[in-house]
Design a protein around this motif. Structure first.
Motif, mmCIF file in Angstrom:
data_model
loop_
_atom_site.group_PDB
_atom_site.id
_atom_site.type_symbol
_atom_site.label_atom_id
_atom_site.label_comp_id
_atom_site.label_asym_id
_atom_site.label_seq_id
_atom_site.Cartn_x
_atom_site.Cartn_y
_atom_site.Cartn_z
ATOM 1 N N ARG A 1 0.833 -1.210 0.000
ATOM 2 C CA ARG A 1 0.000 0.000 0.000
ATOM 3 C C ARG A 1 0.862 1.252 0.000
ATOM 4 O O ARG A 1 0.582 2.224 -0.714
ATOM 5 C CB ARG A 1 -0.945 -0.008 1.194
ATOM 6 C CG ARG A 1 -1.897 1.200 1.224
ATOM 7 C CD ARG A 1 -2.980 1.005 2.282
ATOM 8 N NE ARG A 1 -2.414 0.919 3.597
ATOM 9 C CZ ARG A 1 -2.134 1.988 4.368
ATOM 10 N NH1 ARG A 1 -2.388 3.210 3.905
ATOM 11 N NH2 ARG A 1 -1.624 1.854 5.554
ATOM 12 N N LEU A 2 1.934 1.259 0.798
ATOM 13 C CA LEU A 2 2.820 2.422 0.834
ATOM 14 C C LEU A 2 3.469 2.649 -0.531
ATOM 15 O O LEU A 2 3.610 3.784 -0.990
ATOM 16 C CB LEU A 2 3.888 2.233 1.903
ATOM 17 C CG LEU A 2 3.405 2.277 3.350
ATOM 18 C CD1 LEU A 2 4.555 1.976 4.299
ATOM 19 C CD2 LEU A 2 2.774 3.616 3.685
ATOM 20 N N ARG A 3 3.877 1.570 -1.185
ATOM 21 C CA ARG A 3 4.463 1.711 -2.508
ATOM 22 C C ARG A 3 3.426 2.261 -3.493
ATOM 23 O O ARG A 3 3.738 3.111 -4.336
ATOM 24 C CB ARG A 3 5.017 0.377 -2.994
ATOM 25 C CG ARG A 3 5.796 0.486 -4.307
ATOM 26 C CD ARG A 3 6.407 -0.846 -4.686
ATOM 27 N NE ARG A 3 7.403 -1.270 -3.722
ATOM 28 C CZ ARG A 3 8.668 -0.846 -3.717
ATOM 29 N NH1 ARG A 3 9.064 0.038 -4.636
ATOM 30 N NH2 ARG A 3 9.527 -1.285 -2.825
ATOM 31 N N ALA A 4 2.186 1.783 -3.378
ATOM 32 C CA ALA A 4 1.123 2.271 -4.255
ATOM 33 C C ALA A 4 0.874 3.760 -4.037
ATOM 34 O O ALA A 4 0.644 4.508 -4.997
ATOM 35 C CB ALA A 4 -0.163 1.477 -4.026
ATOM 36 N N ILE A 5 0.918 4.210 -2.785
ATOM 37 C CA ILE A 5 0.744 5.637 -2.495
ATOM 38 C C ILE A 5 1.844 6.451 -3.177
ATOM 39 O O ILE A 5 1.590 7.485 -3.812
ATOM 40 C CB ILE A 5 0.737 5.892 -0.976
ATOM 41 C CG1 ILE A 5 -0.531 5.322 -0.334
ATOM 42 C CG2 ILE A 5 0.838 7.389 -0.680
ATOM 43 C CD1 ILE A 5 -0.536 5.366 1.182
ATOM 44 N N ASN A 6 3.087 5.974 -3.068
ATOM 45 C CA ASN A 6 4.204 6.666 -3.714
ATOM 46 C C ASN A 6 4.020 6.750 -5.221
ATOM 47 O O ASN A 6 4.267 7.789 -5.850
ATOM 48 C CB ASN A 6 5.519 5.947 -3.403
ATOM 49 C CG ASN A 6 6.140 6.431 -2.109
ATOM 50 O OD1 ASN A 6 5.899 7.535 -1.670
ATOM 51 N ND2 ASN A 6 6.963 5.587 -1.499
ATOM 52 N N LEU A 7 3.599 5.645 -5.826
ATOM 53 C CA LEU A 7 3.443 5.610 -7.282
ATOM 54 C C LEU A 7 2.278 6.483 -7.744
ATOM 55 O O LEU A 7 2.381 7.175 -8.773
ATOM 56 C CB LEU A 7 3.248 4.170 -7.743
ATOM 57 C CG LEU A 7 4.490 3.269 -7.603
ATOM 58 C CD1 LEU A 7 4.110 1.800 -7.769
ATOM 59 C CD2 LEU A 7 5.553 3.664 -8.618
ATOM 60 N N LEU A 8 1.170 6.480 -6.992
ATOM 61 C CA LEU A 8 0.055 7.350 -7.350
ATOM 62 C C LEU A 8 0.462 8.811 -7.235
ATOM 63 O O LEU A 8 0.141 9.632 -8.105
ATOM 64 C CB LEU A 8 -1.151 7.055 -6.453
ATOM 65 C CG LEU A 8 -2.375 7.960 -6.649
ATOM 66 C CD1 LEU A 8 -2.843 7.982 -8.100
ATOM 67 C CD2 LEU A 8 -3.510 7.510 -5.722
ATOM 68 N N GLU A 9 1.194 9.151 -6.189
ATOM 69 C CA GLU A 9 1.643 10.532 -6.044
ATOM 70 C C GLU A 9 2.598 10.914 -7.178
ATOM 71 O O GLU A 9 2.581 12.058 -7.652
ATOM 72 C CB GLU A 9 2.322 10.729 -4.694
ATOM 73 C CG GLU A 9 2.623 12.190 -4.391
ATOM 74 C CD GLU A 9 2.972 12.422 -2.936
ATOM 75 O OE1 GLU A 9 2.168 13.044 -2.220
ATOM 76 O OE2 GLU A 9 4.056 11.953 -2.516
ATOM 77 N N ALA A 10 3.405 9.963 -7.640
ATOM 78 C CA ALA A 10 4.301 10.243 -8.772
ATOM 79 C C ALA A 10 3.508 10.580 -10.031
ATOM 80 O O ALA A 10 3.865 11.497 -10.781
ATOM 81 C CB ALA A 10 5.211 9.043 -9.017
ATOM 82 N N VAL A 11 2.414 9.840 -10.274
ATOM 83 C CA VAL A 11 1.550 10.150 -11.416
ATOM 84 C C VAL A 11 0.946 11.538 -11.260
ATOM 85 O O VAL A 11 0.951 12.357 -12.196
ATOM 86 C CB VAL A 11 0.446 9.092 -11.569
ATOM 87 C CG1 VAL A 11 -0.583 9.532 -12.617
ATOM 88 C CG2 VAL A 11 1.041 7.740 -11.954
ATOM 89 N N LEU A 12 0.428 11.832 -10.071
ATOM 90 C CA LEU A 12 -0.207 13.131 -9.832
ATOM 91 C C LEU A 12 0.789 14.275 -9.974
ATOM 92 O O LEU A 12 0.459 15.340 -10.516
ATOM 93 C CB LEU A 12 -0.851 13.146 -8.448
ATOM 94 C CG LEU A 12 -2.014 12.174 -8.236
ATOM 95 C CD1 LEU A 12 -2.453 12.182 -6.776
ATOM 96 C CD2 LEU A 12 -3.187 12.507 -9.149
ATOM 97 N N LEU A 13 2.010 14.072 -9.473
ATOM 98 C CA LEU A 13 3.033 15.112 -9.589
ATOM 99 C C LEU A 13 3.370 15.396 -11.050
ATOM 100 O O LEU A 13 3.514 16.558 -11.454
ATOM 101 C CB LEU A 13 4.292 14.694 -8.832
ATOM 102 C CG LEU A 13 4.260 14.874 -7.312
ATOM 103 C CD1 LEU A 13 5.423 14.121 -6.670
ATOM 104 C CD2 LEU A 13 4.310 16.346 -6.935
ATOM 105 N N ARG A 14 3.509 14.333 -11.849
ATOM 106 C CA ARG A 14 3.838 14.552 -13.264
ATOM 107 C C ARG A 14 2.705 15.262 -13.980
ATOM 108 O O ARG A 14 2.941 16.176 -14.790
ATOM 109 C CB ARG A 14 4.155 13.221 -13.958
ATOM 110 C CG ARG A 14 4.624 13.388 -15.393
ATOM 111 C CD ARG A 14 5.830 14.294 -15.459
ATOM 112 N NE ARG A 14 6.240 14.613 -16.829
ATOM 113 C CZ ARG A 14 6.850 15.735 -17.171
ATOM 114 N NH1 ARG A 14 7.140 16.673 -16.266
ATOM 115 N NH2 ARG A 14 7.201 15.951 -18.430
ATOM 116 N N LEU A 15 1.467 14.881 -13.691
ATOM 117 C CA LEU A 15 0.333 15.562 -14.304
ATOM 118 C C LEU A 15 0.303 17.031 -13.894
ATOM 119 O O LEU A 15 0.023 17.911 -14.716
ATOM 120 C CB LEU A 15 -0.970 14.873 -13.916
ATOM 121 C CG LEU A 15 -1.199 13.479 -14.494
ATOM 122 C CD1 LEU A 15 -2.490 12.882 -13.938
ATOM 123 C CD2 LEU A 15 -1.248 13.510 -16.020
#
Length: 224
Positions: free
Chosen positions: A128-142
């Motif tokens: 779950r923590l890894r998923a949070i990091n990856l989702l935030e990475a998508v949001l940051l790039r957008l």
């Protein structure tokens, strides 16, 4: 690492013909890589073809379906809830409107989204923590791509957006239009063409986001 986010569900469907018609009380990030979708937030309509991200979140009534009906689209999505999702929205990471991406941006965003989905759907805290990091990475790039697009906006639009975002009271739209050397009718038309919203709807969105920020970050009473 902040952990105040819960993943509800998510998935991939390369032949999606789903219809969504509801008020959301949680956050969803949708991704289409092929096909077309007709989307409404309340009465604001978007027709999207090809590569698009779009949000679902508390606030507007959301309705979307394949376009034209019966023609499938390639769909990915993740649904989540919790204070972190609200923080992302308040601080401008969570998109407020549909966002297309360039061809060169899509492969990396899709790869990160898919890794995030795989982690989010696995049991265990570290997944779950890894998923949070990856989702935030998508949001940051957008968010970075949105900022780059905004940097290329005409000066009158930057000025209008700044004025509408900082004004707490009902704006004097006629005065603002005159300040921008436009008639009120021309200002409203050009603002809608540039943003997909009326100046009034944009101002209300800014007020709502600020209210959410105050509720989440301060102890101010609801009425003071």
């Amino acid at each position: 690492m902040r952990e105040d986010l819960t993943f509800l569900h998510g998935g991939r469907n390369p032949q999606c013909v789903a219809t969504v018609d509801k008020h959301f009380d949680y956050h969803v990030l949708q991704l289409m890589t092929a096909g077309a979708v007709e989307l409404f937030y309340d009465d604001q309509r978007y027709e999207m073809h090809g590569r698009w991200f779009w949000p679902c979140h508390p606030g507007p009534y959301t309705y979307f379906h394949e376009w034209p009906q019966g023609e499938p689209w390639n769909h990915r999505y993740i649904a989540c809830t919790g204070p972190l999702a609200m923080d992302w929205q308040v601080h401008g990471l969570w998109p407020e409107a549909p966002q297309t991406v360039a061809d060169e941006e899509l492969p990396q965003l899709v790869e990160t989204f898919d890794r995030m989905l795989d982690c989010a759907l696995q049991p265990g805290r570290f997944a779950r923590l890894r998923a949070i990091n990856l989702l935030e990475a998508v949001l940051l790039r957008l968010a970075e791509l949105r900022q780059s697009a905004e940097d290329g906006r005409p000066q009158w639009l930057n000025q209008a957006v700044s004025e509408l975002a900082k004004t707490r009271r009902e704006p004097d739209y006629e005065r603002l239009a005159a300040k921008l050397s436009m008639s009120l009718t021309t200002f409203r038309r050009r603002f809608r063409e540039a943003t997909g919203q009326s100046p009034h709807a944009f101002h209300l969105d800014c007020r709502i986001c600020e209210a959410r920020r105050l509720l989440g970050e301060t102890d101010d009473p609801l009425k003071h």
